[in-house]
Design a protein around this motif. Structure first.
Motif, PDB file in Angstrom:
ATOM      1  N   ALA A  34      86.310 119.775 -49.501  1.00 35.47           N
ATOM      2  CA  ALA A  34      87.002 120.625 -50.467  1.00 35.47           C
ATOM      3  C   ALA A  34      86.164 120.754 -51.729  1.00 35.47           C
ATOM      4  N   LYS A  35      86.186 121.923 -52.331  1.00 38.30           N
ATOM      5  CA  LYS A  35      85.574 122.108 -53.642  1.00 38.30           C
ATOM      6  C   LYS A  35      86.584 121.646 -54.688  1.00 38.30           C
ATOM      7  N   VAL A  36      86.383 120.458 -55.210  1.00 32.94           N
ATOM      8  CA  VAL A  36      87.352 119.844 -56.116  1.00 32.94           C
ATOM      9  C   VAL A  36      87.026 120.243 -57.553  1.00 32.94           C
ATOM     10  N   PHE A  37      88.009 120.871 -58.218  1.00 27.84           N
ATOM     11  CA  PHE A  37      87.830 121.284 -59.609  1.00 27.84           C
ATOM     12  C   PHE A  37      88.307 120.166 -60.522  1.00 27.84           C
ATOM     13  N   THR A  46      81.889 119.237 -54.119  1.00 22.21           N
ATOM     14  CA  THR A  46      82.423 119.198 -52.764  1.00 22.21           C
ATOM     15  C   THR A  46      82.677 117.739 -52.387  1.00 22.21           C
ATOM     16  N   LEU A  47      83.957 117.417 -52.110  1.00 24.49           N
ATOM     17  CA  LEU A  47      84.360 116.024 -51.924  1.00 24.49           C
ATOM     18  C   LEU A  47      85.396 115.910 -50.816  1.00 24.49           C
ATOM     19  N   ASP A  48      85.573 114.680 -50.350  1.00 22.81           N
ATOM     20  CA  ASP A  48      86.709 114.328 -49.499  1.00 22.81           C
ATOM     21  C   ASP A  48      87.751 113.643 -50.378  1.00 22.81           C
ATOM     22  N   VAL A  49      89.020 113.941 -50.116  1.00 30.19           N
ATOM     23  CA  VAL A  49      90.103 113.405 -50.949  1.00 30.19           C
ATOM     24  C   VAL A  49      91.151 112.791 -50.034  1.00 30.19           C
ATOM     25  N   LEU A  50      91.473 111.500 -50.275  1.00 30.80           N
ATOM     26  CA  LEU A  50      92.473 110.788 -49.490  1.00 30.80           C
ATOM     27  C   LEU A  50      93.693 110.512 -50.361  1.00 30.80           C
ATOM     28  N   GLY A  77      85.649 124.197 -47.397  1.00 25.38           N
ATOM     29  CA  GLY A  77      85.136 124.759 -48.642  1.00 25.38           C
ATOM     30  C   GLY A  77      86.162 125.389 -49.553  1.00 25.38           C
ATOM     31  N   LYS A  78      87.440 125.286 -49.197  1.00 28.28           N
ATOM     32  CA  LYS A  78      88.467 125.822 -50.097  1.00 28.28           C
ATOM     33  C   LYS A  78      88.510 125.004 -51.387  1.00 28.28           C
TER      34      LYS A  78
END
Length: 589
Positions: A34-37, A46-50, A77-78
Motif C-alpha cells: 500500500a502507498k501509505v500517506f 510503499t509499506l505493509d500494514v498489520l 499500490g492503492k
C-alpha cells in the motif's frame, strides 16, 4: 487544551466498551503493498500494514509472514490513509435519513469518526448503546449551549440547547450537562447564522469564558459556532478549542490572527454549507446573491490569512443542515478546502490528524502509527496530488474490520431504529419535579423561529393530595402560534415504546377551553381534541380517535416516542391547564 489528557483516558475507555459488540467480530488484517500517506509529514511510502485487535501493530516495508488467522489483502499500490474525521455533523432526519442510513453514508465516504451536534444530552447513553449495535463511525457527542434568543434556540427547547446569560448560569448549566457524559460542548456564540445579518443574540465574554472553564476542567473540548471576525476574537479570548464555521463578515485583522495562533484555536470553516449554486443564486435575486458572493470573498481571504499564520485547519461540514448531504459533504469539503488554499496534502492532514487533535483523540486515531486505532481507507488514486481522487475510495476499515468494499457497505447493517421496549402504564404522575415516570426530562414544543411563544410548566400541589403539572402559555404575534408540553416516553424520546396492548391515553385535567393531545411514532403523528373547564375531570382518549395527516401514514403504536398536550390559538392570546396521572389504559381493565 487544558485537562484533555484526563478526558482522553475516559473517552477511550468508554469507546472500547461501546464498540465491544462490533469489535468482537473484527478480522485481523494485513494490507500488503500500500502507498501509505503519512499525515504527520506528507511523505508517501510503499509499506505493509498489520492490524490486530483493532490496532496497528506493524508498519514495515515488508512483513514476511502473516500471523495465523490474519486476512491478507493485496492493496496493489492503492493509497492507504487514516479514516476521515468530521468535526461538524448534525445527525438529522433530513430527507428521511435515519441514524443507520447516515452511518452508511458516512462510512461509504471514508468517514470513520463524526461528531453529533444535534441531539439531546439525555439521549447520549441510549444512542451510544444503539450505535454499538450497528455498523457506524465512532460518534463524538457534543452538548449544545446558547443564549436566550440565540442561534440554536429557534426550533428546540432546553433539553437540546441549554441557554445561559451570566457566568453563574453558565457554570451551573455545564455542571448539569456533565451528568450526561458529553464528549464536548458546542457554544452558539454568534447571533449571525451564515453571515447574512445579525438577527439573534450573541453570548457575552463572561458567560463564554465560564463555559470553557468548566468544560476544560472536566476535560472536554469546546467548539464555537462563530461566523464573524469580532465573534472569532471573543471565542479565542474565551479559550475555545475550535471555531467550527467560516468567519465571513469582513477580512480578518491582525488582532484576530494573533489571538487564534496564541491560543491554539483550530479553524473548521464548513465550506460546503456556504457553497453557492447557480440555481439557488438565481432564486435569491441580485441583491442577496451579491451578499453571498461578498461573504465568499471574505471567507477565502480569511482562510489565506489563517494558513499564512499557521492556524491549524480541521475538517467539518455542517452536513445534515440545509440539504448538505451526508457523506458527499465530506468529499466536497475536501475539494473546497483545496480550492480555498490548502494543498491536497494539507487537506488530508486537516481531515485526519488535525481533526483528531481538535477532538482530543490524536493519541488514539488520526494517523497511521503503531498502537493507534486501525480506522483507515484504501483509495485507488493519489489524493495527496489530486484531492478529488478521494472519490475513488475502495475499502474502509473500522477498528481493523473491513466495512466497505468496492465503495459500498460490505457487512450487514443493524436495525434502522432501536428495538421498542414494552410501555408501562403510567406516563407521568408528576410526583417528580423534573422527570416523567418514564425517566425523561419534560420538554415543550412551540412555534419555530424568534419571536416564539412562551410556555411555563411547574409541578404544583393538588388539594386532593399529590402533585400535578401546571402549564401556562403566552402565544406570540405570528401566524398559527402554538404551545405544547412534551412528555417523552424515554429519555429525549429516542427509544420507542410498544403501547399496542393499550387502548388509549387517560389523564386528569382541568383548564381553559379546548386542548389537544398529540402522539408521535416514527415519522408520523396524530392528535385528539378534548374540552377542559376549571374543574378537574378524567378524560379517556382512545387511540382510534386520533387522526393524522394521511400522507404521513398511521402512527405506529408499537413504536411510540412521545406525546404532547397543548393547543394552537390566536396570536397574542394565552391559556393554561393542569395535568395529572397521564397514563395508558385498557378498556377491559
Amino acid at each position: 487544551m487544558p485537562g484533555l489528557q484526563n478526558w482522553r483516558a475516559i473517552s477511550l475507555t468508554v469507546t472500547v466498551l461501546l464498540t465491544a459488540n462490533f469489535a468482537a467480530s473484527a478480522q485481523d488484517v494485513l494490507i500488503r503493498d500500500a502507498k501509505v500517506f503519512d499525515v504527520t509529514s506528507g511523505d508517501v511510502r510503499t509499506l505493509d500494514v498489520l492490524a490486530e485487535d483493532g490496532r496497528f501493530t506493524k508498519i514495515e516495508e515488508s512483513i514476511e509472514a502473516a500471523p495465523e488467522g490474519v486476512k491478507v489483502i493485496d492493496a496493489d499500490g492503492k493509497a492507504l490513509l487514516p479514516g476521515l474525521i468530521d468535526v461538524h455533523t448534525h445527525w438529522t432526519g433530513m430527507n428521511g435519513a435515519t441514524r443507520a442510513s447516515i452511518a452508511v453514508d458516512l462510512l461509504e465516504a471514508g468517514v470513520t469518526t463524526a461528531t453529533d451536534f444535534h441531539s439531546s444530552p439525555e439521549a447520549f447513553e441510549d444512542m451510544r448503546a444503539y450505535h454499538a449495535g450497528i455498523v457506524s463511525p465512532h460518534v463524538f457527542y457534543a452538548a449544545r449551549m446558547s443564549v436566550p434568543y440565540g442561534h440554536g434556540t429557534a426550533w428546540t427547547d432546553e433539553r437540546v440547547t441549554k441557554t445561559v446569560f451570566s457566568a453563574r448560569e453558565a457554570d451551573a448549566a455545564v455542571e448539569d450537562i456533565l451528568a450526561f457524559k458529553p464528549d464536548a460542548i458546542k457554544v452558539f456564540a454568534d447571533g449571525w447564522r451564515y453571515g447574512s445579518g445579525a438577527n439573534l443574540s450573541s453570548i457575552n465574554l463572561d458567560a463564554f469564558s465560564a463555559i470553557v472553564g468548566v468544560a476544560h476542567e472536566a476535560g472536554l473540548p469546546v467548539f464555537s459556532h462563530t461566523v464573524t471576525v469580532e465573534g472569532g476574537k471573543q471565542a479565542a479570548r474565551a479559550g475555545v478549542d475550535g471555531i467550527v464555521h467560516a468567519l465571513q463578515d469582513r477580512t480578518a485583522d491582525e488582532e484576530l490572527v494573533e489571538l487564534m495562533t496564541e491560543n491554539g484555536v483550530y479553524y473548521s470553516p464548513t465550506l460546503t454549507v456556504y457553497e453557492p449554486f447557480e440555481d439557488e443564486m438565481a432564486e435569491m435575486g441580485p441583491a442577496k446573491a451579491a451578499i453571498v458572493m461578498r461573504r465568499q470573498q471574505f471567507s477565502r481571504a480569511n482562510m489565506s490569512a489563517f494558513l499564512d499564520a499557521g492556524v491549524k485547519v480541521a475538517m467539518g461540514t455542517d452536513q445534515g443542515i440545509d440539504n448538505n448531504p451526508f457523506g458527499e459533504a465530506d468529499l466536497r469539503e475536501m475539494e473546497l478546502m483545496v480550492d480555498f488554499g490548502l494543498t491536497p496534502s494539507e487537506a488530508l492532514t486537516a481531515a485526519t490528524l488535525h481533526s483528531a487533535e481538535l477532538l482530543g483523540l490524536s493519541d488514539d486515531r488520526g494517523s497511521i502509527e503503531v498502537g493507534k486505532r486501525a480506522d483507515f481507507i484504501l483509495v485507488a488514486g493519489e489524493p495527496w496530488k489530486d484531492i478529488s481522487e478521494l472519490r475513488s475510495l475502495d475499502r474502509v476499515f473500522l477498528d481493523g474490520r473491513e466495512v466497505v468494499a468496492d465503495a459500498k457497505l460490505s457487512v450487514d447493517q443493524g436495525a434502522v431504529m432501536p428495538d421498542a421496549r414494552p410501555a408501562g402504564r403510567m406516563i407521568d404522575d408528576f410526583e417528580n419535579d423534573a422527570l416523567t415516570s418514564t425517566g425523561a426530562c419534560r420538554g415543550y414544543d412551540v412555534d419555530r423561529n424568534h419571536p416564539r411563544s412562551r410556555l411555563v410548566r411547574n409541578t404544583v400541589e393538588r388539594i386532593e393530595g399529590g402533585m400535578a403539572l401546571h402549564v401556562s402559555a403566552d402565544l406570540t404575534l405570528k401566524e398559527d402560534p402554538f404551545a405544547f408540553v412534551v412528555l417523552p416516553l424515554s429519555p429525549a424520546g429516542f427509544l420507542p415504546v410498544d403501547a399496542a396492548r393499550f387502548d388509549g391515553v387517560r389523564l386528569d385535567v382541568r383548564g381553559q377551553g379546548p386542548i389537544k393531545m398529540k402522539i408521535g411514532g416514527g415519522p408520523s403523528e396524530a392528535e385528539s381534541a378534548f374540552e377542559t373547564t376549571k374543574n378537574w375531570k378524567t378524560v379517556e382518549l382512545p387511540f382510534e380517535g386520533f387522526a393524522g395527516e394521511p400522507e404521513a401514514g398511521p402512527v405506529d403504536l408499537a413504536a411510540l416516542h412521545w406525546l404532547s398536550i397543548g393547543r394552537h390559538d390566536e396570536p397574542g392570546t394565552d391559556f393554561w391547564f393542569e395535568l395529572d396521572n397521564v397514563e395508558f389504559y385498557k378498556s377491559a381493565e
